[in-house]
Scaffold this motif. Structure first.
Motif, PDB file in Angstrom:
ATOM      1  N   GLY A 146      37.713 -45.382  56.498  1.00  0.00           N
ATOM      2  CA  GLY A 146      37.779 -45.782  57.901  1.00  0.00           C
ATOM      3  C   GLY A 146      36.439 -46.104  58.527  1.00  0.00           C
ATOM      4  N   PHE A 147      36.190 -45.527  59.673  1.00  0.00           N
ATOM      5  CA  PHE A 147      34.999 -45.819  60.474  1.00  0.00           C
ATOM      6  C   PHE A 147      33.707 -45.449  59.724  1.00  0.00           C
ATOM      7  CE2 PHE A 147      31.963 -44.332  63.792  1.00  0.00           C
ATOM      8  CZ  PHE A 147      31.687 -45.578  64.343  1.00  0.00           C
ATOM      9  N   ILE A 148      33.753 -44.322  59.016  1.00  0.00           N
ATOM     10  CA  ILE A 148      32.568 -43.852  58.281  1.00  0.00           C
ATOM     11  C   ILE A 148      32.202 -44.875  57.197  1.00  0.00           C
ATOM     12  CG2 ILE A 148      31.681 -41.988  56.788  1.00  0.00           C
ATOM     13  CD1 ILE A 148      32.095 -41.158  59.739  1.00  0.00           C
ATOM     14  N   LYS A 149      33.216 -45.390  56.516  1.00  0.00           N
ATOM     15  CA  LYS A 149      32.997 -46.387  55.471  1.00  0.00           C
ATOM     16  C   LYS A 149      32.426 -47.673  56.091  1.00  0.00           C
ATOM     17  CE  LYS A 149      35.426 -48.570  51.646  1.00  0.00           C
ATOM     18  NZ  LYS A 149      36.715 -48.781  51.004  1.00  0.00           N
ATOM     19  N   PHE A 150      32.983 -48.039  57.245  1.00  0.00           N
ATOM     20  CA  PHE A 150      32.543 -49.255  57.940  1.00  0.00           C
ATOM     21  C   PHE A 150      31.058 -49.133  58.343  1.00  0.00           C
ATOM     22  CE2 PHE A 150      31.858 -51.304  62.103  1.00  0.00           C
ATOM     23  CZ  PHE A 150      31.981 -52.626  61.712  1.00  0.00           C
ATOM     24  N   VAL A 151      30.684 -47.993  58.914  1.00  0.00           N
ATOM     25  CA  VAL A 151      29.290 -47.798  59.359  1.00  0.00           C
ATOM     26  C   VAL A 151      28.342 -47.867  58.162  1.00  0.00           C
ATOM     27  CG1 VAL A 151      27.660 -46.159  60.402  1.00  0.00           C
ATOM     28  CG2 VAL A 151      29.899 -46.488  61.431  1.00  0.00           C
ATOM     29  N   ASN A 152      28.730 -47.220  57.066  1.00  0.00           N
ATOM     30  CA  ASN A 152      27.870 -47.241  55.878  1.00  0.00           C
ATOM     31  C   ASN A 152      27.745 -48.643  55.295  1.00  0.00           C
ATOM     32  OD1 ASN A 152      26.358 -45.097  54.771  1.00  0.00           O
ATOM     33  ND2 ASN A 152      28.221 -43.889  54.743  1.00  0.00           N
ATOM     34  N   HIS A 153      28.847 -49.371  55.330  1.00  0.00           N
ATOM     35  CA  HIS A 153      28.829 -50.753  54.841  1.00  0.00           C
ATOM     36  C   HIS A 153      27.876 -51.592  55.691  1.00  0.00           C
ATOM     37  CE1 HIS A 153      30.090 -54.844  54.039  1.00  0.00           C
ATOM     38  NE2 HIS A 153      30.476 -54.979  55.295  1.00  0.00           N
ATOM     39  N   MET A 154      27.969 -51.445  57.007  1.00  0.00           N
ATOM     40  CA  MET A 154      27.101 -52.206  57.914  1.00  0.00           C
ATOM     41  C   MET A 154      25.630 -51.820  57.693  1.00  0.00           C
ATOM     42  SD  MET A 154      28.753 -54.310  59.839  1.00  0.00           S
ATOM     43  CE  MET A 154      27.791 -54.619  61.302  1.00  0.00           C
ATOM     44  N   ALA A 155      25.374 -50.518  57.598  1.00  0.00           N
ATOM     45  CA  ALA A 155      23.991 -50.037  57.448  1.00  0.00           C
ATOM     46  C   ALA A 155      23.380 -50.494  56.124  1.00  0.00           C
ATOM     47  CB  ALA A 155      23.961 -48.517  57.548  1.00  0.00           C
ATOM     48  N   SER A 156      24.230 -50.692  55.102  1.00  0.00           N
ATOM     49  CA  SER A 156      23.705 -51.077  53.779  1.00  0.00           C
ATOM     50  C   SER A 156      23.630 -52.586  53.607  1.00  0.00           C
ATOM     51  CB  SER A 156      24.598 -50.523  52.675  1.00  0.00           C
ATOM     52  OG  SER A 156      24.721 -49.154  52.781  1.00  0.00           O
ATOM     53  N   ASP A 157      24.702 -53.277  54.042  1.00  0.00           N
ATOM     54  CA  ASP A 157      24.815 -54.703  53.716  1.00  0.00           C
ATOM     55  C   ASP A 157      24.495 -55.642  54.870  1.00  0.00           C
ATOM     56  OD1 ASP A 157      25.661 -53.707  51.300  1.00  0.00           O
ATOM     57  OD2 ASP A 157      27.778 -53.793  51.836  1.00  0.00           O
ATOM     58  N   ARG A 158      24.452 -55.129  56.084  1.00  0.00           N
ATOM     59  CA  ARG A 158      24.149 -55.966  57.264  1.00  0.00           C
ATOM     60  C   ARG A 158      23.083 -55.254  58.080  1.00  0.00           C
ATOM     61  NH1 ARG A 158      27.169 -58.964  54.934  1.00  0.00           N
ATOM     62  NH2 ARG A 158      29.181 -59.815  55.553  1.00  0.00           N
ATOM     63  N   ARG A 159      21.958 -55.049  57.482  1.00  0.00           N
ATOM     64  CA  ARG A 159      20.943 -54.166  58.059  1.00  0.00           C
ATOM     65  C   ARG A 159      20.422 -54.637  59.413  1.00  0.00           C
ATOM     66  NH1 ARG A 159      17.404 -51.566  53.218  1.00  0.00           N
ATOM     67  NH2 ARG A 159      19.138 -51.011  51.896  1.00  0.00           N
ATOM     68  N   VAL A 160      20.079 -55.923  59.501  1.00  0.00           N
ATOM     69  CA  VAL A 160      19.515 -56.430  60.752  1.00  0.00           C
ATOM     70  C   VAL A 160      20.563 -56.365  61.859  1.00  0.00           C
ATOM     71  CG1 VAL A 160      18.490 -58.433  61.899  1.00  0.00           C
ATOM     72  CG2 VAL A 160      17.864 -57.900  59.545  1.00  0.00           C
ATOM     73  N   LEU A 161      21.775 -56.816  61.533  1.00  0.00           N
ATOM     74  CA  LEU A 161      22.867 -56.797  62.503  1.00  0.00           C
ATOM     75  C   LEU A 161      23.131 -55.365  62.968  1.00  0.00           C
ATOM     76  CD1 LEU A 161      25.112 -58.436  63.933  1.00  0.00           C
ATOM     77  CD2 LEU A 161      26.583 -57.936  61.981  1.00  0.00           C
ATOM     78  N   TYR A 162      23.112 -54.457  62.001  1.00  0.00           N
ATOM     79  CA  TYR A 162      23.342 -53.038  62.302  1.00  0.00           C
ATOM     80  C   TYR A 162      22.269 -52.512  63.263  1.00  0.00           C
ATOM     81  CZ  TYR A 162      23.801 -47.987  61.401  1.00  0.00           C
ATOM     82  OH  TYR A 162      23.939 -46.627  61.528  1.00  0.00           O
ATOM     83  N   GLY A 163      20.994 -52.793  62.953  1.00  0.00           N
ATOM     84  CA  GLY A 163      19.883 -52.333  63.789  1.00  0.00           C
ATOM     85  C   GLY A 163      19.942 -52.919  65.188  1.00  0.00           C
ATOM     86  N   VAL A 164      20.177 -54.245  65.262  1.00  0.00           N
ATOM     87  CA  VAL A 164      20.231 -54.926  66.568  1.00  0.00           C
ATOM     88  C   VAL A 164      21.438 -54.409  67.375  1.00  0.00           C
ATOM     89  CG1 VAL A 164      20.534 -57.167  67.699  1.00  0.00           C
ATOM     90  CG2 VAL A 164      18.992 -56.962  65.745  1.00  0.00           C
ATOM     91  N   SER A 165      22.586 -54.238  66.705  1.00  0.00           N
ATOM     92  CA  SER A 165      23.773 -53.721  67.400  1.00  0.00           C
ATOM     93  C   SER A 165      23.506 -52.319  67.950  1.00  0.00           C
ATOM     94  CB  SER A 165      24.974 -53.645  66.458  1.00  0.00           C
ATOM     95  OG  SER A 165      25.177 -54.866  65.837  1.00  0.00           O
ATOM     96  N   ALA A 166      22.860 -51.502  67.140  1.00  0.00           N
ATOM     97  CA  ALA A 166      22.564 -50.127  67.578  1.00  0.00           C
ATOM     98  C   ALA A 166      21.688 -50.153  68.836  1.00  0.00           C
ATOM     99  CB  ALA A 166      21.862 -49.359  66.461  1.00  0.00           C
TER     100      ALA A 166
END
Lengths: 256, 309
Positions: free
Chosen positions: A214-234
Motif C-alpha cells: 500500500g502507501f508504504i510501498k508507494f512512498v518507498n517506490h517514489m523515494a527510490s525511483d522518482r527521487r527529484v519528484l519525491y524531494g520536490v513534492s515533500a
C-alpha cells in the motif's frame, strides 16, 4: 540376457530396501506450519506476529530458529581518546544474518545444551567473518550481538515453544514470535530442529516473507525511483502545510 | 486501537502522539526564537530509534513547514527583513556548498563525527554562554538607575564595517551596513551549518543580534526566512543523493511544528527581547551539556552502524 536383467532388478530392489531401512532409522522430522506466509508492512505496522506450530515425537524436543539472509555490515568501532569517546576505526562483519531469533522449548535450561549442539549464537560466531584496517578486538562478536539485541533483531527466547499432547505418540508444539518493527523487507527462514536423545535430529524448514504494501510501498517506490519528484513534492507539501496553518491561525483570531 | 505508525524510510514504528508532540515542542521553539530546531529535533529523533541520516534529512523537511509557518506569522507582524535575509541566504548557499565539500574531506580523514560533535559543543557553549551573560547583564542594568548615558565607544569591528563599500540602508532592521558583511557572515554560517548538518538558525540568530546589530524581533523573522530556503535546498539534495527523507515522519512532525510555530510567534511578541535571549541561551546551553555528556560517557556498545552520528 534375461538373467542379467533379472540380476539388475534384484540389485536395484535390494538397494532401495536398504535405503528405506536407513530412512526409517533416521529421526522423524517435525511437521511444520508457519503463518502467515507473508507479513505485510502497512501504514500502521508496529511489528508482526509469526505463529509456528507442528508435531514431533512425544519423546523429542524442538528448537526453532528464525533467520534472515546473510548481510554485509560496516560498523564504526568506538574507543576512548583523552576524556572523549570517539570512532577509532571501522570493521566489516560479514556472513551473519540480518535477523536471528532462537525459540527454545519450555521446561528446561537450554543454555549449555544448545552450545554443545552447535545451535544458537555459537553457530553464528563460527560462521562470522571480520575484516578491517586496524586490530579487531577479541570481544567483537559480543559487541555485535549486543547491538543487534538492542535493535530486537537478535535474541534467544526461553520457554518460547510450548507443548500440548498430540495423537499417535506425538506432541504438538506452538510458538508465537513478535517480529520487530525494524525487520527488513525480504525472505526469512524458519528452521525447526528436533532434539532426540540429547542429539540433533531432523531439520525441517519453511519460508516466509516480509513485504511492504500500500502507501508504504508507494512512498518507498517514489523515494527510490522518482527521487527529484519525491524531494520536490515533500518540499511543496511542507510549504503548503506551513502556509495553510498560518492562514488557519490568522482566521482563528490573528496575532495582532 | 494502537497509535503506532510505520515510517517507510526510517523502517521504524513510532507512537503517533509522540511524533506529533515532538513537532509541537520544536515548532514552538522555532516560532519563539527563530531557530529551525534541527539542533534539538535530530538528537531527539535519534534517541527514539530513527537512523541518524534519516533523522537529519526528515527534520530538514519538517523545518520547511515550521519555518514557512513561522516566517508567515512574522511577516504579518512586520518582522522580516527580506533584503537582509536575501544577502544572508546568498552567503549561506555559497558557504553551505563549500561546507559540504569540506565535510567530504573530513570524512576521508576519519573521525568526522567526533569533529562535528566537538564543533557543536564549542559553538553552542560559546554562543549560549555569551548570550546568557550578555542578556543577564542587560537585564540587571535596566533594573538600576541609568546614571550616565554616555556615548558607547565604537568597537574596531564597527569601525571596520563602516569603512566597507556599498553602504546600504536596511530599513526594516533600522541599520546602515555594507552588503559585504551579511554576505560574508552568511558564508561563515553556511560552512558551519553544512559541517554540523543543521539549518544554521541557532548560529544565525546570535550573528544577527551581535554582529549585524539587528533588533531581536526582526532577527527571529529574518532568521526563519533564511532557514526556510536552506532547508528546502537540503531536503531536495538529501532526497536525491541519499534517499534519506522520510516523508511520513516529516509530515507528522510538521503537523505539530506548524501549530507550535504559530503559538511561538505569538508568544515571542509578548516576551521582552532580553528575556527571549536568555531563554534561548539556556536552551542552547542545555543542548551543549547533553552533547558533551554524550561524548564523555561510555556508549552502551562500542560498535555503531557506520555513518551514524
Amino acid at each position: 540376457m534375461n538373467r542379467n536383467y533379472f540380476k539388475l532388478i534384484v540389485i536395484i530392489c535390494a538397494s532401495q530396501m536398504i535405503r528405506l531401512g536407513i530412512a526409517t532409522a533416521e529421526p522423524m522430522p517435525a511437521s511444520l506450519v508457519v503463518t502467515p506466509k507473508t507479513v505485510a508492512v502497512d501504514t500502521f505496522f508496529s511489528g508482526g506476529k509469526l505463529s509456528v506450530s507442528g508435531d514431533i515425537p512425544s519423546a523429542d524436543d524442538v528448537i526453532i530458529e528464525v533467520t534472515g539472509k546473510d548481510s554485509k555490515n560496516l560498523f564504526d568501532l568506538k574507543g576512548k581518546m583523552g576524556p572523549f569517546w570517539m570512532t577509532r576505526g571501522k570493521v566489516h562483519i560479514d556472513n551473519v544474518p540480518g535477523l536471528y531469533i532462537l525459540l527454545l522449548p519450555e521446561g528446561r535450561d537450554w543454555g549449555k545444551k544448545i552450545k554443545a549442539l552447535g545451535i544458537g549464537f555459537s553457530r553464528l560466531k563460527s560462521r562470522m567473518t571480520t575484516s578491517g584496517p586496524q586490530d579487531i578486538p577479541p570481544e567483537i562478536f559480543k559487541m555485535f550481538i549486543k547491538l543487534k539485541k538492542f535493535q530486537s533483531l537478535y535474541g534467544e527466547l526461553k520457554d518460547a515453544v510450548t507443548y500440548a499432547p498430540g495423537s499417535n505418540d506425538k506432541k504438538h508444539f506452538t510458538a508465537v514470535l513478535n517480529l520487530p518493527s525494524s525487520i527488513a523487507q525480504g525472505d526469512y527462514t524458519v528452521r525447526a530442529t528436533t532434539i532426540a536423545n540429547n542429539d540433533v535430529g531432523a531439520v525441517t524448514t519453511r519460508e516466509f516473507s516480509v513485504e511492504e504494501v500500500g502507501f508504504i510501498k508507494f512512498v518507498n517506490h517514489m523515494a527510490s525511483d522518482r527521487r527529484v519528484l519525491y524531494g520536490v513534492s515533500a518540499v511543496i507539501i511542507a510549504l503548503l502545510a506551513g502556509l495553510i496553518m498560518g492562514v488557519v491561525f490568522k482566521q482563528s483570531g490573528g496575532s495582532h | 486501537m494502537h497509535w503506532n505508525i510505520y515510517l517507510p524510510i526510517a523502517h521504524a514504528s513510532l507512537s503517533l502522539p509522540l511524533v506529533v508532540g515532538l513537532g509541537l515542542v520544536v515548532g514552538l521553539l522555532s516560532g519563539l526564537f527563530g531557530v529551525g530546531g534541527g539542533f534539538l529535533m535530530t538528537p531527539l529523533l535519534i534517541m527514539f530509534g530513527i537512523p541518524p541520516t534519516v533523522a537529519a534529512a526528515s527534520d530538514s523537511n519538517q523545518i520547511v513547514a515550521a519555518s514557512a509557518s513561522g516566517c508567515f506569522a512574522h511577516y504579518r507582524l512586520g518582522n522580516v527583513d527580506f533584503k537582509m535575509g536575501i544577502y544572508l541566504l546568498i552567503g549561506g548557499v555559497v558557504g553551505g556548498t563549500g561546507g559540504v565539500q569540506l565535510i567530504k574531506v573530513l570524512r576521508q580523514m576519519g573521525n568526522a563525527d567526533f569533529l562535528i560533535k566537538i564543533t557543536y559543543v564549542l559553538m553552542l557553549g560559546f554562543v549560549g554562554g555569551y548570550m546568557f551573560i550578555e542578556s543577564l547583564q542587560a537585564m540587571r542594568k535596566k533594573k538600576t538607575v541609568e546614571y550616565v548615558q554616555a556615548e558607547p565607544k565604537e568597537s574596531l569591528y564597527a569601525r571596520m564595517t563602516k569603512r566597507l563599500p556599498y553602504q546600504t540602508n536596511f530599513t526594516k532592521s533600522g541599520i546602515v551596513l555594507s552588503p559585504v558583511v551579511p554576505l560574508f557572515l552568511g558564508v561563515l554560517v553556511g560552512v558551519l551549518a553544512a559541517i554540523m548538518g543543521v539549518g544554521g538558525g541557532f548560529i544565525m540568530v546570535p550573528v544577527m543580534v551581535y554582529l549585524l546589530r539587528m533588533p531581536m524581533h526582526v532577527v527571529v523573522g529574518t532568521s526563519l526566512f533564511q532557514v526556510l530556503f536552506t532547508c528546502i535546498d537540503v531536503t531536495i539534495m538529501q532526497a536525491y543523493s541519499n534517499r534519506t527523507v522520510d516523508f511520513v515522519l516529516a509530515l507528522l512532525l510538521l503537523v505539530g511544528s506548524t501549530i507550535g510555530a504559530q503559538i511561538g510567534a505569538r508568544l515571542s511578541a509578548k516576551i521582552k527581547d532580553d528575556q527571549l535571549k536568555i531563554y534561548l541561551a539556556i536552551l542552547v546551553l542545555l543542548v551543549m551539556v547533553k552533547m558533551l555528556y554524550g561524548l564523555v560517557v561510555p556508549p552502551h556498545t562500542l560498535l555503531a552502524f557506520h555513518g551514524g552520528h
